[in-house]
Design an enzyme around this catalytic site. Structure first.
Site, PDB file in Angstrom:
ATOM      1  N   LYS A 208      -4.064  -8.132 -14.123  1.00 24.98           N
ATOM      2  CA  LYS A 208      -3.283  -7.145 -14.874  1.00 24.98           C
ATOM      3  C   LYS A 208      -2.171  -7.811 -15.677  1.00 24.98           C
ATOM      4  O   LYS A 208      -1.705  -8.902 -15.363  1.00 24.98           O
ATOM      5  CB  LYS A 208      -2.745  -6.068 -13.932  1.00 24.98           C
ATOM      6  N   ARG A 244      -8.112  -4.769  -4.420  1.00 23.95           N
ATOM      7  CA  ARG A 244      -9.210  -4.566  -5.370  1.00 23.95           C
ATOM      8  C   ARG A 244      -9.139  -5.686  -6.400  1.00 23.95           C
ATOM      9  O   ARG A 244      -8.138  -5.796  -7.126  1.00 23.95           O
ATOM     10  CB  ARG A 244      -9.056  -3.193  -6.032  1.00 23.95           C
TER      11      ARG A 244
END
Length: 265
Positions: A208, A244
């Site tokens: 991210k 995740r």
């Protein structure tokens, strides 16, 4: 033991893999590889949630993911479907998925909670303040940990009211969703606020944008995978339920090293 959820993006425009697994056969092969590397859950998604992305509709989403879910579930894998649509969740559960991973926590399509309840499935409820197309419009917090926890409490209460079993609810603080840059690091430091809700916690930091605040804006995918593995080890050390990730092998190794250091083996 912290679970590792391997990401299987069946999309042409993922921020992380550039559509490498848009073809169902490629996505199935990728899911199988992640499982071999140690993924406990395969999280299959057909719509990108990158900042600025536009929705595709349930029909196209189902078309993309169903062959992948059917094949991976037939292998015996534990499959999660990454969707915020009730129609897609219903089709995925019928195809063999066992978990619904809803980044919107039931806010985008409240009927998804009824679908989960009817199927006696697990659900991961994400913290969400609006669609990906306008992700940062509501990224304003005074006490981010407490606010995220309070909003997730509302999501769990709605899930329970819909009939979802308490022991099948997971909460996700939504790293990167309606949170910019340093806000994500602050939230990670304040995850005890979320843990106090009493539900298993899933986090998704993988590749991210906020990782660049630590690594630099020119950080490669490989460096972001290493950073993700470090956050995974911290998550395991703090007793979080699951992480995740895109790169299962590096996260598996980082957690194994942390456990050896701490003497968990």
């Amino acid at each position: 033991m912290t679970q590792i959820w391997g990401i299987v993006n069946v999309t042409p425009d993922s921020f992380s893999d550039g559509g490498r697994f848009f073809d169902p056969a490629a996505a199935i092969a990728h899911g199988r590889m992640l499982r071999e590397q140690g993924a406990d859950v395969l999280d299959v998604g057909g719509e990108s949630t990158r900042p600025g992305s536009e929705p595709i509709g349930a029909e196209e989403e189902i078309r993309r993911i169903l062959p992948v879910i059917e094949a991976l579930a037939a292998d015996g894998a534990v499959v999660s479907v990454d969707t915020y649509r009730a129609e897609t969740a219903r089709a995925a559960l019928a195809a063999g998925a066992r978990i619904v991973n809803d980044v919107a926590g039931g806010l985008a399509d409240p009927q998804i909670l009824e679908v989960v309840a009817e199927a006696h499935a697990f659900v991961a409820l994400g913290h969400w303040r609006g669609p990906s197309a306008d992700m940062y419009a509501n990224a304003a917090y005074d006490r981010i940990g407490a606010e995220v926890a309070a909003e997730l409490r509302d999501r769990t209460e709605d899930a329970l009211a819909a009939g979802v079993l308490r022991e099948r609810i997971i909460v996700d603080p939504g790293i990167g969703f309606a949170k910019a840059g340093e806000q994500n690091w602050t939230l990670l430091r304040q995850l005890d606020e979320v843990r106090r809700l009493g539900f298993p916690v899933l986090i998704g930091t993988s590749r991210k944008r906020f990782l660049s605040t630590a690594l630099g804006e020119d950080a490669s995918e490989q460096r972001k995978d290493l950073a993700t593995a470090v956050t995974s080890a911290f998550a395991a050390r703090h007793g979080l339920h699951a992480v995740r990730v895109h790169d299962v092998a590096s996260t598996r190794d980082a957690i194994a090293v942390m456990e050896a250091w701490e003497g968990w083996g």
